[in-house]
Scaffold this active site. Sequence first.
Site, mmCIF file in Angstrom:
data_model
loop_
_atom_site.group_PDB
_atom_site.id
_atom_site.type_symbol
_atom_site.label_atom_id
_atom_site.label_comp_id
_atom_site.label_asym_id
_atom_site.label_seq_id
_atom_site.Cartn_x
_atom_site.Cartn_y
_atom_site.Cartn_z
ATOM 1 N N MET A 1 0.843 -1.196 0.000
ATOM 2 C CA MET A 1 0.000 0.000 0.000
ATOM 3 C C MET A 1 0.884 1.253 0.000
ATOM 4 O O MET A 1 0.417 2.345 0.318
ATOM 5 C CB MET A 1 -0.945 -0.006 1.200
ATOM 6 C CG MET A 1 -1.911 -1.194 1.136
ATOM 7 S SD MET A 1 -3.449 -0.947 2.032
ATOM 8 C CE MET A 1 -2.832 -0.662 3.676
ATOM 9 N N HIS B 1 9.119 1.364 3.330
ATOM 10 C CA HIS B 1 10.236 1.455 4.269
ATOM 11 C C HIS B 1 11.113 0.219 4.063
ATOM 12 O O HIS B 1 10.850 -0.609 3.170
ATOM 13 C CB HIS B 1 9.729 1.564 5.715
ATOM 14 C CG HIS B 1 8.687 0.541 6.067
ATOM 15 N ND1 HIS B 1 8.953 -0.803 6.112
ATOM 16 C CD2 HIS B 1 7.367 0.682 6.362
ATOM 17 C CE1 HIS B 1 7.858 -1.450 6.443
ATOM 18 N NE2 HIS B 1 6.876 -0.582 6.593
ATOM 19 N N HIS C 1 9.493 -3.183 3.463
ATOM 20 C CA HIS C 1 9.021 -3.462 2.100
ATOM 21 C C HIS C 1 10.196 -3.802 1.182
ATOM 22 O O HIS C 1 10.098 -4.686 0.329
ATOM 23 C CB HIS C 1 8.325 -2.240 1.508
ATOM 24 C CG HIS C 1 7.057 -1.846 2.194
ATOM 25 N ND1 HIS C 1 6.956 -0.725 2.975
ATOM 26 C CD2 HIS C 1 5.832 -2.421 2.210
ATOM 27 C CE1 HIS C 1 5.717 -0.617 3.432
ATOM 28 N NE2 HIS C 1 5.013 -1.639 3.007
ATOM 29 N N LYS D 1 5.069 -9.872 9.413
ATOM 30 C CA LYS D 1 4.512 -8.842 10.294
ATOM 31 C C LYS D 1 2.985 -8.937 10.316
ATOM 32 O O LYS D 1 2.361 -8.792 11.347
ATOM 33 C CB LYS D 1 4.978 -7.474 9.805
ATOM 34 C CG LYS D 1 4.150 -6.313 10.253
ATOM 35 C CD LYS D 1 4.781 -5.650 11.418
ATOM 36 C CE LYS D 1 4.004 -4.477 11.963
ATOM 37 N NZ LYS D 1 2.943 -3.942 11.176
ATOM 38 N N SER E 1 6.715 -0.232 10.205
ATOM 39 C CA SER E 1 5.340 -0.138 9.709
ATOM 40 C C SER E 1 5.121 1.271 9.194
ATOM 41 O O SER E 1 5.666 2.237 9.750
ATOM 42 C CB SER E 1 4.359 -0.418 10.857
ATOM 43 O OG SER E 1 3.072 0.072 10.517
ATOM 44 N N SER E 2 4.314 1.380 8.141
ATOM 45 C CA SER E 2 4.000 2.716 7.621
ATOM 46 C C SER E 2 3.285 3.547 8.674
ATOM 47 O O SER E 2 3.340 4.774 8.659
ATOM 48 C CB SER E 2 3.115 2.597 6.382
ATOM 49 O OG SER E 2 3.792 1.842 5.402
HETATM 50 O O1 PAF Z 1 -0.224 -5.791 3.566
HETATM 51 C C1 PAF Z 1 -0.635 -4.890 2.821
HETATM 52 O O2 PAF Z 1 0.035 -3.875 2.585
HETATM 53 C C2 PAF Z 1 -2.018 -4.999 2.177
HETATM 54 O O3 PAF Z 1 -2.911 -5.631 3.045
HETATM 55 C C3 PAF Z 1 -1.990 -5.687 0.810
HETATM 56 C C4 PAF Z 1 -1.529 -7.128 0.901
HETATM 57 C C5 PAF Z 1 -1.086 -4.915 -0.130
HETATM 58 C C6 PAF Z 1 -3.398 -5.696 0.212
HETATM 59 O O4 PAF Z 1 -3.911 -4.403 0.065
#
Ligand code: PAF
Length: 282
Positions: A26, A30, A33, A146, A182-183
């Site tokens: 989404m 960071h 990801h 996470k 986490s964002s």
């Molecule tokens: O974990 C996330 O960022 C979201 O739940 C995902 C898997 C991208 C689905 O929107």
Amino acid sequence: MKVISSIHDLRDQLRGQTRVAFVPTMGNLHEGHLSLMRKARQHGDPVVASIFVNRLQFGPNEDFDRYPRTLQEDIEKLQSENVYVLFAPTETDLYPVPQQYRIHPPADLGDILEGEFRPGFFAGVCTVVMKLFSCVNPRVAVFGKKDYQQLMIVRQLAQQFALPTDIIAAETVRDTDGLALSSRNRFLSPDDRAEAPRLYGLLSGIRDQVLAGEKNFAHLEAEARAALQAAGWLPDYIAIRRRADLRVPGADDIAQAETAESLVVLAAAKLGSTRLIDNLEI
Ligand code: PAF
């Protein structure tokens, strides 16, 4: 890196690719990801990422509107990870008509823990993941531990629909003080940021006590909950569960808890206006 917003253009770009490794996100990327992108690279080629803040998985009183959107910075980070395509659809690209067909996970997995406190969350996740998979057609897709319950639900979604996509798990990335990246951490005030590692500290304490032979799980959970409350948190849950199905451990699971590597402790709690989740395999 190509940044693509339309499903049609994405399909054109990926035509003929049979080993795509996909990382759905989404955005507001960071180091956690980026570690998923590196994991993806180990399992396929090319790496495709997506950024889409999925309205379907937010409740009416949740933070959809204030969820951080930082596309330009995200693009730069993905470029330096050699991501081949970033799929960044708008809402009308991905949901050109109201998304009335939805995927609902089974209640015994989807309505517990996160699902109890965020009704409809996992139906929103499953629906968008199915749709993103249908657009990207990945050979593998990487999800972080996470979001432990999400990983498990997506894995079972892929199995039960015989999707041609292997689900790969990636370890949680933590700051030096233990706080899981986490964002949503960016919403923490300086005082709350200093307080936030308590959650990981309590999970580690529970893990250590279980490994040392403590069998009274309800007591461990209640103690951690009280410690959070005393420090000003509002806990949703702190739960020792079976890794395999996230159910409450039975007598056999408890008897073998020190050695079987079959349990996980999961927690969610609000600190200030920010809701944090974390977990630790035991
Ligand atoms: O974990 C996330 O960022 C979201 O739940 C995902 C898997 C991208 C689905 O929107």
